[in-house]
Design an enzyme around this catalytic site. Structure first.
Site, PDB file in Angstrom:
ATOM      1  N   ILE A  49       3.193 -10.330 -12.339  1.00  0.00           N
ATOM      2  CA  ILE A  49       4.188  -9.569 -13.424  1.00  0.00           C
ATOM      3  C   ILE A  49       5.616 -10.223 -13.523  1.00  0.00           C
ATOM      4  CG2 ILE A  49       5.101  -7.436 -14.299  1.00  0.00           C
ATOM      5  CD1 ILE A  49       2.551  -5.898 -13.599  1.00  0.00           C
TER       6      ILE A  49
ATOM      7  N   ASP B 153      12.497 -10.034   2.519  1.00  0.00           N
ATOM      8  CA  ASP B 153      11.677  -8.706   2.090  1.00  0.00           C
ATOM      9  C   ASP B 153      12.456  -7.514   1.404  1.00  0.00           C
ATOM     10  OD1 ASP B 153      10.286  -6.233   2.747  1.00  0.00           O
ATOM     11  OD2 ASP B 153      10.505  -6.486   4.698  1.00  0.00           O
TER      12      ASP B 153
ATOM     13  N   ARG C 263      19.648   0.596  -6.366  1.00  0.00           N
ATOM     14  CA  ARG C 263      21.135   0.943  -5.852  1.00  0.00           C
ATOM     15  C   ARG C 263      22.018  -0.045  -6.105  1.00  0.00           C
ATOM     16  NH1 ARG C 263      22.034   2.716   0.178  1.00  0.00           N
ATOM     17  NH2 ARG C 263      21.579   0.659   0.846  1.00  0.00           N
TER      18      ARG C 263
ATOM     19  N   TYR D 264      -0.643   5.599  -2.762  1.00  0.00           N
ATOM     20  CA  TYR D 264      -0.322   4.683  -3.793  1.00  0.00           C
ATOM     21  C   TYR D 264       0.307   5.328  -4.865  1.00  0.00           C
ATOM     22  CZ  TYR D 264      -0.523   1.072  -7.380  1.00  0.00           C
ATOM     23  OH  TYR D 264       0.115   0.259  -8.562  1.00  0.00           O
TER      24      TYR D 264
ATOM     25  N   LYS E  65       4.273   5.192  -6.669  1.00  0.00           N
ATOM     26  CA  LYS E  65       4.653   4.979  -8.079  1.00  0.00           C
ATOM     27  C   LYS E  65       5.083   6.294  -8.721  1.00  0.00           C
ATOM     28  CE  LYS E  65       3.400   0.857  -8.039  1.00  0.00           C
ATOM     29  NZ  LYS E  65       4.279  -0.114  -8.365  1.00  0.00           N
TER      30      LYS E  65
ATOM     31  N   THR F 144      -3.949  -9.896 -12.195  1.00  0.00           N
ATOM     32  CA  THR F 144      -3.072 -10.746 -11.759  1.00  0.00           C
ATOM     33  C   THR F 144      -3.825 -11.164 -10.279  1.00  0.00           C
ATOM     34  OG1 THR F 144      -2.289  -8.728 -10.150  1.00  0.00           O
ATOM     35  CG2 THR F 144      -1.318  -9.106 -12.110  1.00  0.00           C
TER      36      THR F 144
END
Length: 267
Positions: free
Chosen positions: A22, A70, A132, A172, A176, A207
């Protein structure tokens, strides 16, 4: 493929942009839409280079800043965004795409703490750190003349599983869901500054992450069958939604979780 959104002027940052997922599709979409200053990052330097080449194949005049690192590393994320602002003098669009599914389907009592921490470090912590840093930079600038009502736009990639649950995916789903509510809260906090913050919640998208492992393909089949459209989505279908939310065509959309899932969550 032509972009559905034109005239995305300014500077774009895409995290998790390596390879053919994506993030890479979003980066190419910005190039098609007229954005000529693009910064990309991913943990994999090889796939990041592939994305850079793909952007230049769309528009050779794009100026690209690419740095591998990272997403969960605070020092890296802050320094990367400082370099973006130093190089390009502003940041108009930010899209946070880095994420992992987890190594396998696991119920809560089956999951080791290390796997839980890895998943949340990438999915939630990485998105939080990126937002941020992006907000800090956007607050330093005035809107572009071409988009006077928008100082900046951020789009986070969440998931249909941030809205609904599924078996064997508690960690997971929670990671999200955290992105969705982080998006909403940041939208509330920074509306007065002319910054829009939204997220896209993809369904099962074709993907490398969803197709390389036979076990993963098998695990995702029920989710594909549940959705009325009964197919995987494409990265370009997600990218089009992201670019729309970044554009001034979405100027009155704030704190929204746009579901791109072939109907999974309505069934």
């Amino acid at each position: 493929m032509a972009s559905i959104v034109k005239h995305l002027l300014g500077v774009a940052v895409i995290t998790g942009a390596g390879g053919t997922g994506i993030g890479a599709a979003v980066a190419k979409g910005f190039a098609r839409s007229g954005c000529t200053r693009i910064a990309i990052t991913d943990i994999n330097s090889k796939t990041l280079s592939q994305t850079k080449e793909a952007i230049l194949s769309v528009n050779p005049s794009v100026r690209i800043l690419d740095r591998s690192g990272d997403i969960a590393d605070e020092i890296f994320i802050d320094s990367f965004h400082e370099e973006v602002f130093s190089r390009f003098s502003r940041l108009d669009y930010a899209v946070n795409c880095a994420g992992v599914l987890g190594s396998k389907t696991l119920k809560a009592v089956e999951m080791e703490t290390g796997e839980f921490d890895r998943l949340n470090s990438i999915n939630y912590r990485g998105s939080w750190l990126s937002c941020r840093a992006q907000l800090r930079n956007m607050l330093k600038q005035e809107p572009l003349d071409e988009q006077p009502k928008q100082r900046g736009a951020i789009v986070n990639i969440a998931s249909q599983l941030g809205i609904v649950g599924r078996p064997g995916a508690a960690a997971y789903c929670a990671s999200k869901a955290a992105i969705i509510n982080m998006t909403r809260s940041n939208a509330i906090d920074y509306s007065e500054n002319g910054i829009r913050v939204n997220c896209v919640c993809p369904g099962v998208i074709e993907t490398p992450m969803t197709t390389t492992s036979p076990e993963m393909v098998e695990a995702l089949k029920p989710a594909i069958d549940i959705a009325p459209m009964k197919r995987m989505g494409t990265v370009d279908e997600v990218s089009n939604a992201v670019l729309f939310l970044c554009s001034t065509q979405a100027s009155f959309i704030q704190g929204h979780a746009l579901v791109v899932d072939g109907g999974y969550t309505i069934n």
